[in-house]
Design a protein around this motif. Structure first.
Motif, short mmCIF file in Angstrom:
data_model
loop_
_atom_site.label_atom_id
_atom_site.label_comp_id
_atom_site.label_asym_id
_atom_site.label_seq_id
_atom_site.Cartn_x
_atom_site.Cartn_y
_atom_site.Cartn_z
N THR A 74 0.70 -1.19 -0.11
CA THR A 74 0.06 0.12 0.00
C THR A 74 1.05 1.16 0.14
O THR A 74 0.47 2.50 0.30
N SER A 75 2.16 1.30 -0.06
CA SER A 75 3.08 2.16 0.00
C SER A 75 4.21 2.01 -0.91
O SER A 75 4.70 0.90 -1.28
N THR A 76 4.62 3.12 -1.47
CA THR A 76 6.05 2.95 -2.48
C THR A 76 7.15 3.69 -1.77
O THR A 76 7.93 3.97 -2.37
N LEU A 77 6.90 4.24 -0.49
CA LEU A 77 8.02 4.92 0.33
C LEU A 77 9.27 3.98 0.29
O LEU A 77 9.18 2.61 0.39
N SER A 78 10.40 4.67 0.49
CA SER A 78 11.62 3.90 0.69
C SER A 78 11.58 3.44 1.98
O SER A 78 10.99 4.02 2.97
N TYR A 79 12.59 2.57 2.54
CA TYR A 79 12.73 1.79 3.71
C TYR A 79 12.98 3.14 4.72
O TYR A 79 12.36 3.19 5.79
N GLY A 80 13.86 4.00 4.47
CA GLY A 80 14.23 4.97 5.28
C GLY A 80 12.85 6.26 5.61
O GLY A 80 12.81 6.60 6.56
N GLN A 81 12.14 6.30 4.31
CA GLN A 81 11.15 6.88 4.36
C GLN A 81 9.95 6.14 5.37
O GLN A 81 9.24 7.00 6.09
N LEU A 82 9.91 5.10 5.23
CA LEU A 82 8.74 4.39 6.04
C LEU A 82 9.11 4.59 7.54
O LEU A 82 8.23 4.71 8.30
N LEU A 83 10.40 4.37 7.80
CA LEU A 83 10.88 4.78 9.23
C LEU A 83 10.39 5.94 9.79
O LEU A 83 9.92 6.21 10.88
N ALA A 84 10.86 6.96 8.95
CA ALA A 84 10.85 8.30 9.27
C ALA A 84 9.19 8.80 9.31
O ALA A 84 8.92 9.67 10.12
N SER A 85 8.31 8.11 8.44
CA SER A 85 6.83 8.28 8.54
C SER A 85 6.42 8.32 9.82
O SER A 85 5.44 8.67 10.41
N MET A 86 6.92 7.19 10.73
CA MET A 86 6.45 6.61 11.69
C MET A 86 6.53 7.73 12.85
O MET A 86 5.50 7.87 13.74
N TRP A 87 7.65 8.57 12.76
CA TRP A 87 7.49 9.81 13.77
C TRP A 87 6.45 10.60 13.53
O TRP A 87 5.69 11.14 14.45
N HIS A 88 6.05 10.79 12.39
CA HIS A 88 5.09 11.88 11.72
C HIS A 88 3.43 11.21 12.28
O HIS A 88 2.66 12.00 12.71
#
Length: 400
Positions: free
Chosen positions: A196-210
């Protein structure tokens, strides 16, 4: 939604697929708890490090929290079926290392790896929320969580039995065999999931903070759940030590049998899910916190009573697991396109709480004994109550 060269979930019996996911969740998460009734065996195998055997369950739970942070978010980005199979392979390697650990330090390191790789259940539970109709989400999550909770509780029974008659090392070896058999079933029956997402691994981890900052209801559920699980872990990580000493003088098999008693909580999970669907999760969580606090009062009065311990276990497990189902039913509806990441945030906090509870119990037990562990459990329940009630009606409720 899910897609595959195999039949899609919509073409299968939903109940059959949920049963498979429940089995995956239960068998995988059991590996996190096999060590708890084996602490006395570790102490005997490593007499020069006996004071540190409590580090084994603490390391496992800390590893589980780390695995959820690093691996569980990948379920939004990649096929969950492939992730499950890769993690199963790595888990088998970690279990092999634990089975042949020559020193406690090696066992602790292997236990950390078991925790990291044993997060397979955190792909199964969001998958259940994904395939279920919104009006039945709580019930579907409850079914899979029943499997997960039975795995948690019956792991102690199985490990206690095998450890009693074949030694603690055989417990880890037997788990490898079970996981290999499960892998065959997964290849044959489990459909692929659609990312359901095309985010990179780093972006996935960063998005959890948001997501954590954005979703107040998620923060509340995570702290409440973590505090409750801290008390739960404090109890289970020291029960074997209580039963090994006077007046009981019982081995790991007896400690493991308490898992059967605690299965009442797992059997109540679908009912808790239905109640959350009908009445909303906050009321269920409030009642659950009260039950958990009462259980530790019962434990404090039952240091020499098996009957009291049995009653306390039933109340504790029903309370903790009903709160868990209610919290998860709510958070999965907060951000449907990010269920793996929302689940990760919640479960990382949950198992950090578990690691803290095990560590606190390991520190309290030598100085204050069983009463000290029970008081710690009451205090953890108090933290959960404070966090849950202070938000009151201002907490962000999940859409139903």
């Amino acid at each position: 939604m899910s897609t595959s060269e195999r039949p899609a979930p919509s073409d299968r019996s939903l109940s059959g697929l949920l049963l498979l996911l429940a089995t995956i969740a239960g068998i995988s998460v059991a590996n996190i708890y096999y060590n708890q009734p084996l602490l006395d065996g570790f102490r005997k195998s490593y007499p020069h490090s006996a004071a540190w055997v409590g580090a084994v369950p603490a390391a496992t739970q800390l590893g589980y929290a780390g695995g959820m942070l690093l691996l569980a978010p990948l379920g939004d980005r990649f096929d969950r079926r492939a992730l499950i199979l890769w993690q199963t392979a790595g888990l088998c390697i970690a279990l092999f290392c634990a089975a042949f650990a020559p020193a406690l330090s090696v066992l602790v390191a292997a236990s950390l790896a078991i925790g990291v790789l044993g997060t397979i259940a955190q792909q199964a539970v969001p998958f259940a929320a994904e395939i279920a109709p919104p009006s039945e989400r709580g019930h579907a999550v409850g079914i899979v969580m029943s499997g997960l909770l039975l795995g948690i509780l019956l792991a102690r029974t199985a490990a206690g039995f095998v450890g009693e008659y074949f030694g603690w090392r055989a417990v880890f070896g037997a788990s490898i065999v079970v996981l290999l058999a499960l892998s065959v079933v997964i290849v044959m029956r489990l459909p692929h999931s659609k990312p359901t997402s095309t985010l990179s691994y780093g972006q996935l981890l960063a998005s959890m903070w948001h997501l954590t900052v954005e979703l107040r209801g998620l923060r509340e559920a995570a702290i409440t759940g973590g505090a409750m699980f801290a008390g739960f872990s404090a109890f289970w990580s020291t029960l074997a030590l209580l039963l090994a000493g006077p007046p009981f003088h019982l081995g790991p098999e007896a400690a493991g049998l308490f898992g059967i008693v605690g299965a009442a909580g797992a059997l109540a999970a679908p009912l808790a899910g239905k109640s959350a669907d009908r009445r909303g999760p906050r009321a269920v969580v409030t009642l659950s916190i009260g039950l958990t606090a009462v259980s530790f009062i019962v434990f404090a009065l039952s240091a020499s009573s098996l009957i009291g311990l049995v009653i306390g276990v039933i109340v504790l497990d029903v309370g903790v697991q009903a709160a868990q189902i209610s919290n998860q039913s709510r958070i999965y509806a907060l951000k449907p396109e990010a269920r793996s990441r929302v689940n990760t945030i919640y479960m990382v906090a949950y198992f950090i709480g578990g690691a803290i509870g095990s560590a606190v119990a390991a520190a309290v037990w030598p100085r204050f004994g069983w009463v000290g562990v029970s008081i710690a459990g009451v205090l953890f329940s108090g933290i959960a109550a404070w966090n849950h009630l202070r938000t009151g009606r201002t907490a962000v409720a999940a859409p139903q």
